[in-house]
Design a protein around this motif. Structure first.
Motif, PDB file in Angstrom:
ATOM      1  N   LYS A 198     -10.435   7.913  -3.544  1.00 38.32           N
ATOM      2  CA  LYS A 198     -11.243   8.613  -2.511  1.00 38.32           C
ATOM      3  C   LYS A 198     -10.353   8.774  -1.313  1.00 38.32           C
ATOM      4  N   LEU A 199     -10.699   9.685  -0.534  1.00 43.20           N
ATOM      5  CA  LEU A 199      -9.921   9.801   0.741  1.00 43.20           C
ATOM      6  C   LEU A 199     -10.412   8.353   1.673  1.00 43.20           C
ATOM      7  N   ASN A 200      -9.383   7.775   2.207  1.00 43.06           N
ATOM      8  CA  ASN A 200      -9.255   6.647   2.781  1.00 43.06           C
ATOM      9  C   ASN A 200      -9.489   5.544   1.913  1.00 43.06           C
ATOM     10  N   GLY A 201      -9.284   5.565   0.605  1.00 43.98           N
ATOM     11  CA  GLY A 201      -9.324   4.549  -0.313  1.00 43.98           C
ATOM     12  C   GLY A 201      -8.501   3.384  -0.106  1.00 43.98           C
ATOM     13  N   ARG A 202      -8.904   2.064  -0.481  1.00 45.78           N
ATOM     14  CA  ARG A 202      -7.847   1.049  -0.266  1.00 45.78           C
ATOM     15  C   ARG A 202      -7.733   0.472  -1.604  1.00 45.78           C
ATOM     16  N   ILE A 203      -6.307   0.299  -1.894  1.00 47.79           N
ATOM     17  CA  ILE A 203      -5.864  -0.477  -3.087  1.00 47.79           C
ATOM     18  C   ILE A 203      -5.288  -2.075  -2.685  1.00 47.79           C
ATOM     19  N   SER A 204      -6.016  -3.117  -3.345  1.00 43.39           N
ATOM     20  CA  SER A 204      -5.319  -4.375  -3.030  1.00 43.39           C
ATOM     21  C   SER A 204      -4.616  -4.711  -4.102  1.00 43.39           C
ATOM     22  N   LEU A 205      -3.336  -5.018  -3.698  1.00 45.99           N
ATOM     23  CA  LEU A 205      -2.097  -5.454  -4.841  1.00 45.99           C
ATOM     24  C   LEU A 205      -2.542  -7.115  -5.030  1.00 45.99           C
ATOM     25  N   CYS A 206      -2.871  -7.463  -5.990  1.00 41.69           N
ATOM     26  CA  CYS A 206      -3.041  -8.926  -6.079  1.00 41.69           C
ATOM     27  C   CYS A 206      -2.066  -9.477  -7.368  1.00 41.69           C
ATOM     28  N   GLY A 207      -1.710  -8.696  -8.391  1.00 47.39           N
ATOM     29  CA  GLY A 207      -0.677  -8.905  -9.234  1.00 47.39           C
ATOM     30  C   GLY A 207      -0.539  -7.862 -10.205  1.00 47.39           C
ATOM     31  N   MET A 208       0.793  -7.993 -10.952  1.00 48.16           N
ATOM     32  CA  MET A 208       1.048  -6.812 -11.864  1.00 48.16           C
ATOM     33  C   MET A 208       1.446  -7.622 -13.175  1.00 48.16           C
ATOM     34  N   ILE A 209       0.663  -7.876 -13.847  1.00 46.72           N
ATOM     35  CA  ILE A 209       0.848  -8.769 -15.134  1.00 46.72           C
ATOM     36  C   ILE A 209       1.583  -7.926 -16.294  1.00 46.72           C
ATOM     37  N   SER A 210       1.334  -6.432 -16.374  1.00 43.96           N
ATOM     38  CA  SER A 210       1.955  -5.590 -17.295  1.00 43.96           C
ATOM     39  C   SER A 210       3.265  -5.618 -16.951  1.00 43.96           C
ATOM     40  N   GLN A 211       4.068  -5.955 -15.743  1.00 46.33           N
ATOM     41  CA  GLN A 211       5.324  -5.805 -15.374  1.00 46.33           C
ATOM     42  C   GLN A 211       6.078  -7.248 -15.409  1.00 46.33           C
ATOM     43  N   TYR A 212       5.644  -8.340 -15.818  1.00 41.89           N
ATOM     44  CA  TYR A 212       6.198  -9.645 -15.601  1.00 41.89           C
ATOM     45  C   TYR A 212       7.146  -9.815 -16.583  1.00 41.89           C
ATOM     46  N   ASN A 213       6.821  -9.289 -17.928  1.00 45.62           N
ATOM     47  CA  ASN A 213       7.913  -9.447 -18.849  1.00 45.62           C
ATOM     48  C   ASN A 213       8.922  -8.333 -19.139  1.00 45.62           C
ATOM     49  N   GLN A 214       8.948  -7.387 -18.220  1.00 45.20           N
ATOM     50  CA  GLN A 214       9.695  -6.281 -18.300  1.00 45.20           C
ATOM     51  C   GLN A 214      11.051  -6.526 -17.476  1.00 45.20           C
ATOM     52  N   GLN A 215      12.333  -6.193 -18.244  1.00 51.16           N
ATOM     53  CA  GLN A 215      13.497  -6.514 -17.671  1.00 51.16           C
ATOM     54  C   GLN A 215      13.541  -5.368 -16.645  1.00 51.16           C
ATOM     55  N   HIS A 216      13.152  -3.988 -16.795  1.00 54.34           N
ATOM     56  CA  HIS A 216      13.187  -3.017 -15.982  1.00 54.34           C
ATOM     57  C   HIS A 216      11.918  -2.681 -15.664  1.00 54.34           C
ATOM     58  N   ARG A 217      11.203  -3.024 -14.472  1.00 55.33           N
ATOM     59  CA  ARG A 217       9.890  -2.794 -14.293  1.00 55.33           C
ATOM     60  C   ARG A 217       9.390  -1.165 -13.770  1.00 55.33           C
ATOM     61  N   GLU A 218       8.428  -0.624 -14.415  1.00 57.02           N
ATOM     62  CA  GLU A 218       7.942   0.812 -14.044  1.00 57.02           C
ATOM     63  C   GLU A 218       7.879   0.800 -12.630  1.00 57.02           C
ATOM     64  N   GLY A 219       8.303   2.251 -12.318  1.00 57.82           N
ATOM     65  CA  GLY A 219       7.885   2.843 -10.993  1.00 57.82           C
ATOM     66  C   GLY A 219       6.353   3.568 -11.044  1.00 57.82           C
ATOM     67  N   VAL A 220       5.877   3.944  -9.934  1.00 57.57           N
ATOM     68  CA  VAL A 220       4.856   4.738  -9.808  1.00 57.57           C
ATOM     69  C   VAL A 220       5.111   5.972  -9.340  1.00 57.57           C
ATOM     70  N   ARG A 221       4.501   6.916  -9.995  1.00 58.85           N
ATOM     71  CA  ARG A 221       4.919   8.348  -9.713  1.00 58.85           C
ATOM     72  C   ARG A 221       3.772   9.112  -8.987  1.00 58.85           C
ATOM     73  N   ASN A 222       2.812   8.760  -8.721  1.00 61.87           N
ATOM     74  CA  ASN A 222       1.680   9.426  -7.917  1.00 61.87           C
ATOM     75  C   ASN A 222       1.514   8.844  -6.475  1.00 61.87           C
ATOM     76  N   MET A 223       2.741   8.703  -6.072  1.00 63.66           N
ATOM     77  CA  MET A 223       2.656   8.107  -4.646  1.00 63.66           C
ATOM     78  C   MET A 223       2.395   9.165  -3.565  1.00 63.66           C
ATOM     79  N   PHE A 224       2.251  10.385  -3.714  1.00 67.94           N
ATOM     80  CA  PHE A 224       2.301  11.658  -2.875  1.00 67.94           C
ATOM     81  C   PHE A 224       0.576  11.667  -2.509  1.00 67.94           C
ATOM     82  N   ASN A 225      -0.056  11.090  -3.596  1.00 66.15           N
ATOM     83  CA  ASN A 225      -1.497  11.104  -3.393  1.00 66.15           C
ATOM     84  C   ASN A 225      -1.881   9.964  -2.292  1.00 66.15           C
ATOM     85  N   VAL A 226      -1.148   8.751  -2.072  1.00 70.03           N
ATOM     86  CA  VAL A 226      -1.416   7.834  -1.120  1.00 70.03           C
ATOM     87  C   VAL A 226      -1.046   8.665   0.350  1.00 70.03           C
TER      88      VAL A 226
END
Length: 346
Positions: free
Chosen positions: A247-275
């Motif tokens: 939503k407008l003025n939403g809050r995202i708290s980044l605690c961990g990223m378990i999907s990325q820990y075993n990745q040699q090349h970690r994924e980027g995020v594409r939808n940052m304009f929404n931020v």
């Protein structure tokens, strides 16, 4: 003359680049004296009772540059290091006495000499299970408290989404949000965990992300008017989809990223304009930097546990030899609830 005992250890083999395996940890037995050496003036020697398996430990298996991450690497040929609960056997620090119970950073071994006591906490409340100090009353519990109350600034009636919601942090954040009067949905990786979120932890709804071909569509289904707060434990595609549904003025708290820990090349995020467009506040945090809040957190959490207002699920593996499999299992979601290793009975 100090007694000498055998000391079984889990040794870190060497740095890795891709998926962690049980073979990256080696079971070894050595001997040690049950006495703090005379040249250690601020140390405790402890008998470990419980060890905590936490996702961040995968990062410590990488060769990390000092400026590139928030934790230091494990040392090859030395014991794995992690959060644990232990009993003091000997001490050269006047703040910790023989037979007292502590939690904090210790070795994956039967006995540990802890030379720096700055991040050790004395356990003074033993009317709850000691294993809780690896989770609900330890680092993961504090992470849930910080991520929800300190970072997300929640308000009654808001919509809350939690990924990896059946884990040590997620199960607590969902219950905090329900106690505040929020609408809460969680994602997990099995039908059993999804059912647990609804029936035991009281989430309003939950879904199995593995059954969803389009995470964006799934979140729109559960949050037709959008998400106020997202507690992210996963990263990657889930974070990208959540950003689209904030939503407008939403809050995202980044605690961990378990999907990325075993990745040699970690994924980027594409939808940052929404931020930018939705004026979303997205903040990561490192729980170790919030240890000053631990007394406040303990005053908050202990009454909830004693009054039965918080449910908590642990997955306890018995024996130090089970520790490598227990740690590796959390990256495929094999555990249900907080993964703990019981080294010795209380």
């Amino acid at each position: 003359m100090a007694a000498e005992v055998s000391n079984t250890q889990i040794i870190f083999n060497n740095y890795i680049r891709k998926y962690a395996k049980e073979a990256d940890m080696i079971l070894k037995t050595s001997t040690m004296k049950l006495k703090v050496p005379e040249d250690c003036s601020d140390a405790v020697l402890v008998k470990n009772l419980y060890l905590s398996c936490d996702p961040y430990m995968r990062n410590r298996m990488n060769k990390i540059g000092a400026a590139n991450d928030y934790v230091t690497s494990f040392t090859p040929a030395e014991p794995i290091i992690g959060i644990g609960v232990a009993k003091v056997v000997d001490s050269s620090n006047h703040n910790f006495k023989k037979d007292e119970l502590i939690w904090g950073m210790t070795g994956w071994e039967e006995y540990s000499l802890i030379k720096s006591t700055q991040s050790l906490f004395k356990i003074e409340h033993t009317d709850v299970p000691l294993s809780y100090y690896t989770g609900i009353l330890g680092m993961p519990g504090l992470a849930a408290y910080v991520g929800f109350y300190e970072i997300s600034c929640p308000r009654k009636g808001e919509t809350v989404f939690i990924s990896a919601a059946c884990g040590a942090v997620g199960q607590l954040v969902g219950q905090f949000a329900k106690l505040l009067g929020c609408y809460v949905v969680g994602s997990a990786g099995t039908k059993y965990k999804v059912d647990l979120l609804r029936s035991k932890f009281g989430f309003d709804d939950a879904f199995n992300y593995k059954d969803e071909s389009n995470l964006n569509a799934a979140l729109k289904r559960y949050f037709p008017e959008g998400i106020d707060i997202y507690l992210d434990n996963v990263g990657g595609e889930m974070l990208d989809a959540a950003i689209l549904n904030m939503k407008l003025n939403g809050r995202i708290s980044l605690c961990g990223m378990i999907s990325q820990y075993n990745q040699q090349h970690r994924e980027g995020v594409r939808n940052m304009f929404n931020v930018v467009a939705k004026q979303i506040r997205m903040q990561g945090f490192v729980v170790f930097l919030y240890y000053s809040l631990y007394p406040k957190f303990l005053d908050f959490m202990l009454p909830l546990i004693r009054q039965g207002k918080i449910e908590y699920v642990e997955d306890i593996a018995d024996g130090l030899e089970s520790a490598p499999a227990a740690l590796i299992g959390i990256f495929s979601g094999r555990n249900v609830g907080k993964q703990v290793v019981r080294v010795a009975h209380e």
